[in-house]
Motif scaffolding. Structure first.
Motif, PDB file in Angstrom:
ATOM      1  N   LEU A   1       0.586  -1.313  -0.095  1.00 29.65           N
ATOM      2  CA  LEU A   1      -0.130  -0.103   0.057  1.00 29.65           C
ATOM      3  C   LEU A   1       0.894   1.201  -0.078  1.00 29.65           C
ATOM      4  CD1 LEU A   1      -2.884  -0.723   2.530  1.00 29.65           C
ATOM      5  CD2 LEU A   1      -2.737  -1.052  -0.128  1.00 29.65           C
ATOM      6  N   CYS A   2       2.046   1.157   0.502  1.00 31.12           N
ATOM      7  CA  CYS A   2       2.889   2.337   0.540  1.00 31.12           C
ATOM      8  C   CYS A   2       3.351   2.855  -0.763  1.00 31.12           C
ATOM      9  CB  CYS A   2       4.344   1.908   1.211  1.00 31.12           C
ATOM     10  SG  CYS A   2       5.365   0.902   0.319  1.00 31.12           S
ATOM     11  N   ALA A   3       2.991   2.057  -1.962  1.00 30.31           N
ATOM     12  CA  ALA A   3       3.374   2.740  -3.299  1.00 30.31           C
ATOM     13  C   ALA A   3       2.626   3.676  -3.734  1.00 30.31           C
ATOM     14  CB  ALA A   3       3.655   1.503  -4.282  1.00 30.31           C
ATOM     15  N   HIS A   4       1.314   3.681  -3.266  1.00 29.73           N
ATOM     16  CA  HIS A   4       0.227   4.589  -3.733  1.00 29.73           C
ATOM     17  C   HIS A   4      -0.166   5.556  -3.274  1.00 29.73           C
ATOM     18  CE1 HIS A   4      -0.851   0.981  -6.455  1.00 29.73           C
ATOM     19  NE2 HIS A   4      -0.692   0.144  -5.282  1.00 29.73           N
ATOM     20  N   ARG A   5       0.558   5.917  -1.624  1.00 28.56           N
ATOM     21  CA  ARG A   5      -0.039   6.833  -0.779  1.00 28.56           C
ATOM     22  C   ARG A   5       0.683   8.028  -1.176  1.00 28.56           C
ATOM     23  NH1 ARG A   5       3.755   4.381   3.681  1.00 28.56           N
ATOM     24  NH2 ARG A   5       5.545   5.467   3.318  1.00 28.56           N
ATOM     25  N   THR A   6      -0.398   9.081  -0.983  1.00 27.64           N
ATOM     26  CA  THR A   6       0.113  10.508  -1.013  1.00 27.64           C
ATOM     27  C   THR A   6       0.911  10.774   0.753  1.00 27.64           C
ATOM     28  OG1 THR A   6      -1.595  10.823  -2.412  1.00 27.64           O
ATOM     29  CG2 THR A   6      -0.392  12.799  -1.486  1.00 27.64           C
ATOM     30  N   HIS A   7      -0.061  10.452   1.490  1.00 24.42           N
ATOM     31  CA  HIS A   7       0.370  10.454   2.840  1.00 24.42           C
ATOM     32  C   HIS A   7      -0.194   9.459   3.493  1.00 24.42           C
ATOM     33  CE1 HIS A   7      -0.089  14.963   1.730  1.00 24.42           C
ATOM     34  NE2 HIS A   7       0.761  15.148   2.417  1.00 24.42           N
ATOM     35  N   THR A   8       0.791   9.073   4.825  1.00 28.97           N
ATOM     36  CA  THR A   8       0.346   8.306   5.733  1.00 28.97           C
ATOM     37  C   THR A   8      -0.757   8.944   6.421  1.00 28.97           C
ATOM     38  OG1 THR A   8       2.122   9.005   7.384  1.00 28.97           O
ATOM     39  CG2 THR A   8       2.351   6.688   5.872  1.00 28.97           C
ATOM     40  N   VAL A   9      -1.893   8.106   7.275  1.00 27.46           N
ATOM     41  CA  VAL A   9      -2.739   8.793   7.941  1.00 27.46           C
ATOM     42  C   VAL A   9      -2.568   7.867   9.462  1.00 27.46           C
ATOM     43  CG1 VAL A   9      -5.173   9.179   8.092  1.00 27.46           C
ATOM     44  CG2 VAL A   9      -4.313   8.970   5.895  1.00 27.46           C
ATOM     45  N   PHE A  10      -1.895   8.779  10.293  1.00 26.51           N
ATOM     46  CA  PHE A  10      -1.366   8.003  11.347  1.00 26.51           C
ATOM     47  C   PHE A  10      -2.506   7.937  12.421  1.00 26.51           C
ATOM     48  CE2 PHE A  10       0.073   8.472  15.946  1.00 26.51           C
ATOM     49  CZ  PHE A  10       0.959   7.421  15.744  1.00 26.51           C
ATOM     50  N   GLY A  11      -3.391   9.014  12.395  1.00 27.13           N
ATOM     51  CA  GLY A  11      -4.697   9.079  13.458  1.00 27.13           C
ATOM     52  C   GLY A  11      -4.394  10.261  14.193  1.00 27.13           C
ATOM     53  N   GLU A  12      -5.507  10.841  15.070  1.00 28.07           N
ATOM     54  CA  GLU A  12      -5.352  12.036  15.543  1.00 28.07           C
ATOM     55  C   GLU A  12      -6.355  12.059  16.691  1.00 28.07           C
ATOM     56  OE1 GLU A  12      -6.122  14.742  12.428  1.00 28.07           O
ATOM     57  OE2 GLU A  12      -8.382  14.935  12.920  1.00 28.07           O
ATOM     58  N   GLY A  13      -6.186  13.029  17.676  1.00 27.85           N
ATOM     59  CA  GLY A  13      -7.148  13.084  18.958  1.00 27.85           C
ATOM     60  C   GLY A  13      -6.439  13.201  20.027  1.00 27.85           C
ATOM     61  N   ASN A  14      -7.241  13.124  21.001  1.00 28.71           N
ATOM     62  CA  ASN A  14      -6.660  13.295  22.494  1.00 28.71           C
ATOM     63  C   ASN A  14      -5.682  12.157  22.763  1.00 28.71           C
ATOM     64  OD1 ASN A  14      -6.251  13.250  25.186  1.00 28.71           O
ATOM     65  ND2 ASN A  14      -8.455  13.524  25.859  1.00 28.71           N
ATOM     66  N   PRO A  15      -4.437  12.225  23.096  1.00 28.44           N
ATOM     67  CA  PRO A  15      -3.603  10.987  23.322  1.00 28.44           C
ATOM     68  C   PRO A  15      -4.072  10.299  24.545  1.00 28.44           C
ATOM     69  CG  PRO A  15      -2.308  13.329  23.538  1.00 28.44           C
ATOM     70  CD  PRO A  15      -3.663  13.539  22.961  1.00 28.44           C
ATOM     71  N   HIS A  16      -4.805  10.752  25.391  1.00 30.66           N
ATOM     72  CA  HIS A  16      -5.088  10.342  26.635  1.00 30.66           C
ATOM     73  C   HIS A  16      -6.589   9.924  26.644  1.00 30.66           C
ATOM     74  CE1 HIS A  16      -1.177  11.290  28.035  1.00 30.66           C
ATOM     75  NE2 HIS A  16      -1.513  12.659  27.993  1.00 30.66           N
ATOM     76  N   ALA A  17      -7.285   9.758  25.351  1.00 32.00           N
ATOM     77  CA  ALA A  17      -8.724   9.424  25.157  1.00 32.00           C
ATOM     78  C   ALA A  17      -9.254   8.547  26.224  1.00 32.00           C
ATOM     79  CB  ALA A  17      -9.173   9.682  23.631  1.00 32.00           C
ATOM     80  N   SER A  18     -10.344   8.523  26.548  1.00 32.80           N
ATOM     81  CA  SER A  18     -10.923   7.473  27.224  1.00 32.80           C
ATOM     82  C   SER A  18     -11.507   6.461  26.048  1.00 32.80           C
ATOM     83  CB  SER A  18     -12.116   7.605  28.139  1.00 32.80           C
ATOM     84  OG  SER A  18     -11.609   8.437  29.316  1.00 32.80           O
ATOM     85  N   LEU A  19     -11.963   7.298  25.057  1.00 34.17           N
ATOM     86  CA  LEU A  19     -12.888   6.539  23.869  1.00 34.17           C
ATOM     87  C   LEU A  19     -12.022   6.714  22.667  1.00 34.17           C
ATOM     88  CD1 LEU A  19     -15.360   5.521  22.533  1.00 34.17           C
ATOM     89  CD2 LEU A  19     -16.343   7.705  22.483  1.00 34.17           C
ATOM     90  N   LEU A  20     -11.684   5.505  21.887  1.00 32.77           N
ATOM     91  CA  LEU A  20     -10.875   5.469  20.620  1.00 32.77           C
ATOM     92  C   LEU A  20     -11.976   4.831  19.586  1.00 32.77           C
ATOM     93  CD1 LEU A  20      -8.479   5.116  18.899  1.00 32.77           C
ATOM     94  CD2 LEU A  20      -7.894   3.306  20.159  1.00 32.77           C
ATOM     95  N   PHE A  21     -12.148   5.565  18.541  1.00 32.07           N
ATOM     96  CA  PHE A  21     -12.789   4.980  17.270  1.00 32.07           C
ATOM     97  C   PHE A  21     -11.706   4.548  16.276  1.00 32.07           C
ATOM     98  CE2 PHE A  21     -15.725   8.198  18.802  1.00 32.07           C
ATOM     99  CZ  PHE A  21     -16.946   7.489  18.879  1.00 32.07           C
ATOM    100  N   VAL A  22     -11.965   3.171  15.623  1.00 31.99           N
ATOM    101  CA  VAL A  22     -11.003   2.774  14.615  1.00 31.99           C
ATOM    102  C   VAL A  22     -11.960   2.491  13.400  1.00 31.99           C
ATOM    103  CG1 VAL A  22      -9.477   0.853  14.221  1.00 31.99           C
ATOM    104  CG2 VAL A  22      -9.718   1.553  16.637  1.00 31.99           C
ATOM    105  N   GLY A  23     -11.612   2.886  12.457  1.00 31.57           N
ATOM    106  CA  GLY A  23     -11.872   2.657  11.154  1.00 31.57           C
ATOM    107  C   GLY A  23     -11.351   1.792  10.367  1.00 31.57           C
ATOM    108  N   GLU A  24     -11.179   1.743   8.993  1.00 28.73           N
ATOM    109  CA  GLU A  24     -10.925   0.680   8.242  1.00 28.73           C
ATOM    110  C   GLU A  24      -9.488   1.170   7.631  1.00 28.73           C
ATOM    111  OE1 GLU A  24     -13.403  -1.687   5.181  1.00 28.73           O
ATOM    112  OE2 GLU A  24     -12.228  -0.395   3.966  1.00 28.73           O
TER     113      GLU A  24
END
Ligand code: URA
Length: 192
Positions: free
Chosen positions: A20-43
């Motif tokens: 997948l690295c061959a096609h990317r423009t940017h990696t998408v690391f994730g973002e938000g509160n680094p101490h969040a109680s709630l984490l959403f994970v997509g595909e």
């Protein structure tokens, strides 16, 4: 061994562990509160996310923002990540070997954030995090506890855009999540 946020971010931005690295423009690391109680994970990132290097910024992301707000939260309160950090071509589902190659980064994020609750948005996240046997229509709404973290599988916002009748069940699942977060807060307050 637990790595720092900075190391993990560098590893992701330089990753060449799968094609997948061959096609990317940017990696998408994730973002938000680094101490969040709630984490959403997509595909995985779509075209908008690949272009901007940020998770859930396209149409599905706008709906996720509304879902978060309906829970009485802001996007900045939670953390948002994906199973794979590079866009699969044509937005196809990530292949098992792509998911396997990328999962250590998500596990690193779990270890750093230490969320109380993880919401798996769709089957890809639920299969990667809970079990390969998950079927989202059958298993959504049912809590799983893994290593002390409560995990709720529900529909992906893109599925809600395709079929708005799924919104009602998704809202039920998010209400369960809100209850669970309140319970864990009460338990924490009692043990302090
Ligand atoms: N869909 C996902 O699963 N993740 C994103 O970041 C955007 C759309």
């Amino acid at each position: 061994m637990q790595v720092s946020w900075q190391t993990l971010q560098e590893q992701v931005s330089q990753c060449i562990s799968c094609p997948l690295c061959a096609h990317r423009t940017h990696t998408v690391f994730g973002e938000g509160n680094p101490h969040a109680s709630l984490l959403f994970v997509g595909e995985g990132p779509g075209a908008d996310e690949d272009r901007m290097g940020r998770p859930f910024v396209g149409r599905a992301g706008q709906l996720l923002d509304k879902m978060i707000q309906a829970m009485g939260l802001q996007r900045e309160d939670v953390y948002i990540a994906n199973v794979v950090k590079c866009r699969p071509p044509g937005n196809r589902t990530p292949l098992p070997e792509e998911t396997r190659a990328c999962l250590p980064y998500l596990r690193g994020q779990f270890a750093l954030i230490r969320p109380k609750v993880i919401v798996c948005l769709g089957a890809t996240a639920a299969r990667a995090i809970i079990s390969e046997d998950i079927r989202i229509t059958r298993d959504r709404g049912n809590w799983v506890n893994k290593k002390g973290i409560w995990i709720m599988p529900t529909y992906h916002p893109a599925a809600l855009l395709r079929d708005p009748t799924k919104k009602r069940e998704t809202w039920q699942d998010l209400q369960e999540v809100m209850k669970k977060l309140e319970e864990t807060d009460v338990q924490n307050a009692a043990s302090e």
